[in-house]
Design a protein around this motif. Sequence first.
Motif, mmCIF file in Angstrom:
data_model
loop_
_atom_site.group_PDB
_atom_site.id
_atom_site.type_symbol
_atom_site.label_atom_id
_atom_site.label_comp_id
_atom_site.label_asym_id
_atom_site.label_seq_id
_atom_site.Cartn_x
_atom_site.Cartn_y
_atom_site.Cartn_z
ATOM 1 N N ILE A 1 0.863 -1.179 0.000
ATOM 2 C CA ILE A 1 0.000 0.000 0.000
ATOM 3 C C ILE A 1 0.901 1.231 0.000
ATOM 4 N N THR A 2 0.662 2.126 -0.978
ATOM 5 C CA THR A 2 1.501 3.329 -1.080
ATOM 6 C C THR A 2 0.768 4.593 -0.677
ATOM 7 N N ALA A 3 -0.562 4.591 -0.752
ATOM 8 C CA ALA A 3 -1.327 5.788 -0.388
ATOM 9 C C ALA A 3 -2.763 5.394 -0.048
ATOM 10 N N VAL A 4 -3.328 6.159 0.880
ATOM 11 C CA VAL A 4 -4.742 6.021 1.215
ATOM 12 C C VAL A 4 -5.445 7.223 0.596
ATOM 13 N N LEU A 5 -6.481 6.951 -0.198
ATOM 14 C CA LEU A 5 -7.208 8.006 -0.902
ATOM 15 C C LEU A 5 -8.335 8.553 -0.050
#
Length: 65
Positions: free
Chosen positions: A59-63
């Motif tokens: 996981i690289t980013a939470v939107l």
Amino acid sequence: MPRLEVELTSSRADGTWTWRKAGARQPKGEIAATLLPSGAKVGDVLRVEADALINGLEITAVLPP
């Protein structure tokens, strides 16, 4: 980068959380607590961006919701 919906399944003492794809039975991976919004809790479903690696997804980013 694929976008997924993931469900938080547990919080660990080392500052990571486990997650699974929304609707799945088993946990799939880990996510750093620093990526999560404040007030995150077990059972929250989040939209995320992930990188596909040889040994799984990262996981690289939470939107935003």
